[in-house]
Design an enzyme around this catalytic site. Structure first.
Site, PDB file in Angstrom:
ATOM      1  N   ARG A   1      -8.851   1.079   9.796  1.00  0.00           N
ATOM      2  CA  ARG A   1      -8.452  -0.305  10.027  1.00  0.00           C
ATOM      3  C   ARG A   1      -9.471  -1.051  10.873  1.00  0.00           C
ATOM      4  O   ARG A   1      -9.276  -2.231  11.161  1.00  0.00           O
ATOM      5  CB  ARG A   1      -7.129  -0.294  10.785  1.00  0.00           C
ATOM      6  CG  ARG A   1      -5.935  -0.724   9.965  1.00  0.00           C
ATOM      7  CD  ARG A   1      -4.775  -0.562  10.886  1.00  0.00           C
ATOM      8  NE  ARG A   1      -3.647  -1.334  10.579  1.00  0.00           N
ATOM      9  CZ  ARG A   1      -2.593  -0.878   9.923  1.00  0.00           C
ATOM     10  NH1 ARG A   1      -2.607   0.326   9.408  1.00  0.00           N
ATOM     11  NH2 ARG A   1      -1.548  -1.634   9.783  1.00  0.00           N
TER      12      ARG A   1
ATOM     13  N   LYS B   1       0.835  -1.214   0.000  1.00  0.00           N
ATOM     14  CA  LYS B   1       0.000   0.000   0.000  1.00  0.00           C
ATOM     15  C   LYS B   1       0.864   1.257   0.000  1.00  0.00           C
ATOM     16  O   LYS B   1       0.653   2.175  -0.777  1.00  0.00           O
ATOM     17  CB  LYS B   1      -0.917   0.047   1.249  1.00  0.00           C
ATOM     18  CG  LYS B   1      -1.768  -1.170   1.462  1.00  0.00           C
ATOM     19  CD  LYS B   1      -2.599  -1.061   2.731  1.00  0.00           C
ATOM     20  CE  LYS B   1      -1.817  -1.056   4.028  1.00  0.00           C
ATOM     21  NZ  LYS B   1      -1.146  -2.308   4.366  1.00  0.00           N
TER      22      LYS B   1
HETATM   23  P1  AP5 Z   1       4.997  -1.578   1.789  1.00  0.00           P
HETATM   24  O1  AP5 Z   1       4.615  -0.741   0.633  1.00  0.00           O
HETATM   25  O2  AP5 Z   1       5.796  -0.971   2.870  1.00  0.00           O
HETATM   26  O3  AP5 Z   1       3.709  -2.338   2.368  1.00  0.00           O
HETATM   27  P2  AP5 Z   1       2.473  -1.795   3.192  1.00  0.00           P
HETATM   28  O4  AP5 Z   1       1.253  -2.443   2.641  1.00  0.00           O
HETATM   29  O5  AP5 Z   1       2.492  -0.298   3.242  1.00  0.00           O
HETATM   30  O6  AP5 Z   1       2.799  -2.482   4.576  1.00  0.00           O
HETATM   31  P3  AP5 Z   1       2.937  -1.947   6.077  1.00  0.00           P
HETATM   32  O7  AP5 Z   1       3.626  -3.041   6.837  1.00  0.00           O
HETATM   33  O8  AP5 Z   1       3.567  -0.605   6.168  1.00  0.00           O
HETATM   34  O9  AP5 Z   1       1.497  -1.894   6.472  1.00  0.00           O
HETATM   35  P4  AP5 Z   1       0.934  -2.049   7.838  1.00  0.00           P
HETATM   36  O10 AP5 Z   1      -0.455  -1.740   7.465  1.00  0.00           O
HETATM   37  O11 AP5 Z   1       1.120  -3.281   8.607  1.00  0.00           O
HETATM   38  O12 AP5 Z   1       1.812  -1.084   8.737  1.00  0.00           O
HETATM   39  P5  AP5 Z   1       1.583   0.388   9.194  1.00  0.00           P
HETATM   40  O13 AP5 Z   1       2.860   1.095   9.090  1.00  0.00           O
HETATM   41  O14 AP5 Z   1       0.365   0.966   8.558  1.00  0.00           O
HETATM   42  O15 AP5 Z   1       5.783  -2.858   1.207  1.00  0.00           O
HETATM   43  C1  AP5 Z   1       6.317  -3.847   2.068  1.00  0.00           C
HETATM   44  C2  AP5 Z   1       7.662  -4.325   1.516  1.00  0.00           C
HETATM   45  O16 AP5 Z   1       7.446  -4.978   0.271  1.00  0.00           O
HETATM   46  C3  AP5 Z   1       8.666  -3.200   1.226  1.00  0.00           C
HETATM   47  O17 AP5 Z   1       9.961  -3.665   1.501  1.00  0.00           O
HETATM   48  C4  AP5 Z   1       8.529  -2.949  -0.299  1.00  0.00           C
HETATM   49  O18 AP5 Z   1       9.741  -2.495  -0.870  1.00  0.00           O
HETATM   50  C5  AP5 Z   1       8.159  -4.343  -0.788  1.00  0.00           C
HETATM   51  N1  AP5 Z   1       7.237  -4.330  -1.920  1.00  0.00           N
HETATM   52  C6  AP5 Z   1       6.183  -3.494  -2.140  1.00  0.00           C
HETATM   53  N2  AP5 Z   1       5.556  -3.824  -3.278  1.00  0.00           N
HETATM   54  C7  AP5 Z   1       6.220  -4.901  -3.796  1.00  0.00           C
HETATM   55  C8  AP5 Z   1       6.063  -5.703  -4.973  1.00  0.00           C
HETATM   56  N3  AP5 Z   1       5.074  -5.462  -5.852  1.00  0.00           N
HETATM   57  N4  AP5 Z   1       6.934  -6.712  -5.164  1.00  0.00           N
HETATM   58  C9  AP5 Z   1       7.935  -6.964  -4.283  1.00  0.00           C
HETATM   59  N5  AP5 Z   1       8.147  -6.239  -3.177  1.00  0.00           N
HETATM   60  C10 AP5 Z   1       7.294  -5.220  -2.923  1.00  0.00           C
HETATM   61  O19 AP5 Z   1       1.190   0.161  10.741  1.00  0.00           O
HETATM   62  C11 AP5 Z   1       2.143  -0.234  11.710  1.00  0.00           C
HETATM   63  C12 AP5 Z   1       1.460  -0.309  13.065  1.00  0.00           C
HETATM   64  O20 AP5 Z   1       0.929   0.991  13.435  1.00  0.00           O
HETATM   65  C13 AP5 Z   1       0.237  -1.238  13.145  1.00  0.00           C
HETATM   66  O21 AP5 Z   1       0.607  -2.581  13.385  1.00  0.00           O
HETATM   67  C14 AP5 Z   1      -0.542  -0.613  14.322  1.00  0.00           C
HETATM   68  O22 AP5 Z   1       0.040  -0.959  15.557  1.00  0.00           O
HETATM   69  C15 AP5 Z   1      -0.335   0.881  14.105  1.00  0.00           C
HETATM   70  N6  AP5 Z   1      -1.385   1.476  13.248  1.00  0.00           N
HETATM   71  C16 AP5 Z   1      -1.214   2.038  12.011  1.00  0.00           C
HETATM   72  N7  AP5 Z   1      -2.383   2.482  11.535  1.00  0.00           N
HETATM   73  C17 AP5 Z   1      -3.318   2.191  12.474  1.00  0.00           C
HETATM   74  C18 AP5 Z   1      -4.727   2.394  12.554  1.00  0.00           C
HETATM   75  N8  AP5 Z   1      -5.412   2.956  11.543  1.00  0.00           N
HETATM   76  N9  AP5 Z   1      -5.363   1.984  13.677  1.00  0.00           N
HETATM   77  C19 AP5 Z   1      -4.708   1.418  14.700  1.00  0.00           C
HETATM   78  N10 AP5 Z   1      -3.363   1.188  14.692  1.00  0.00           N
HETATM   79  C20 AP5 Z   1      -2.683   1.577  13.583  1.00  0.00           C
END
Ligand code: AP5
Length: 218
Positions: free
Chosen positions: A88, A13
């Site tokens: 979420r 994402k």
């Molecule tokens: P990336 O683009 O970083 O993936 P992403 O979907 O953004 O994954 P996240 O882990 O950041 O999402 P998340 O929702 O768990 O974490 P967040 O930071 O929001 O890609 C991942 C990897 O794959 C990268 O290395 C990239 O280079 C690679 N990649 C991408 N596309 C690719 C492709 N096509 N092919 C190969 N490789 C590829 O949340 C973290 C924490 O914050 C949560 O666990 C929670 O505790 C808290 N939090 C955040 N938002 C909320 C909310 N709304 N409510 C409550 N808690 C929240």
């Protein structure tokens, strides 16, 4: 364009939102990035969020909703935005509808990225991030020119503490229980578009931009 990018942790994402921002302009609002910034700055909100994030649990709705509300009120969001990682939970989705209505806005579309569990684990396990400029890499699929060093700012790359195997498992369980119900929620509202997130980043971006064009958004 006013978009939500929905999908399991690691589906890509954030990567795709950055590309849409670079090409079309709407700012990416990532609740994960905002929370990590608060943790780094040791703000009261960051201190409250840290233990939830380290365990792969969601931060309380009230905390995240307040953060997004403040962000959406900024002038840069007046013409559009991409919400990455929010909402979420169903209560977060309901609050989002309310806060947009207060600003006489509404969402254009929710894009749901789909990738196999195996691919998600591979993507998350190999992710490396720059704590200075937030650039994201992957050890195999988007490697920096010099191992461990950020191409953009020269910072030292780290593995996010929640990208360790046991925390990845906890995050996926939380996703299944609390976030996946949003797919049906937005389907019922006829706002959901499914997107195949498998394959290389350029392939996914091609699919995404064609989808946005098909929806009349670009
Ligand atoms: P990336 O683009 O970083 O993936 P992403 O979907 O953004 O994954 P996240 O882990 O950041 O999402 P998340 O929702 O768990 O974490 P967040 O930071 O929001 O890609 C991942 C990897 O794959 C990268 O290395 C990239 O280079 C690679 N990649 C991408 N596309 C690719 C492709 N096509 N092919 C190969 N490789 C590829 O949340 C973290 C924490 O914050 C949560 O666990 C929670 O505790 C808290 N939090 C955040 N938002 C909320 C909310 N709304 N409510 C409550 N808690 C929240």
């Amino acid at each position: 364009m006013r978009l939500v990018f929905l999908g399991a942790p690691g589906v890509g994402k954030g990567t795709q939102a950055d590309r849409v921002t670079a090409q079309f302009g709407p700012p990416k609002i990532s609740t994960g990035d905002l929370l990590r910034e608060a943790v780094r700055n040791k703000t009261p909100l960051g201190l409250e969020a840290k233990s939830c994030m380290d365990q792969g649990k969601l931060v309380p709705d009230s905390v995240v909703i307040g953060m997004v509300r403040a962000k959406l009120a900024e002038p840069m969001c007046a013409k559009g935005f991409i919400l990455d990682g929010f909402p979420r939970t169903v209560p977060q989705a309901e609050e989002l509808t309310k806060m947009l209505a207060e600003g006489h806005m509404k969402l254009d579309r929710v894009i749901n990225f789909r990738v196999s569990r195996q691919d998600v684990v591979t993507r998350l396990s190999g992710r490396r991030s720059c704590p200075k400029c937030q650039a994201v890499y992957h050890v195999d699929f988007a490697a920096p020119k010099k191992p461990g060093i950020c191409d953009r700012c020269g910072g030292e790359l780290i593995q996010r503490s929640d990208d360790k195997p046991e925390t990845i498992e906890a995050r996926l369980k939380v996703y299944d229980e609390q976030t996946a119900p949003l797919i049906a929620y937005y389907q019922q509202k006829q706002m959901l578009t499914e997107l195949d997130g498998s394959g290389g980043m350029d392939d996914v971006y091609g699919r995404l931009t064609r989808t946005l064009a098909g929806l009349g958004m670009t």
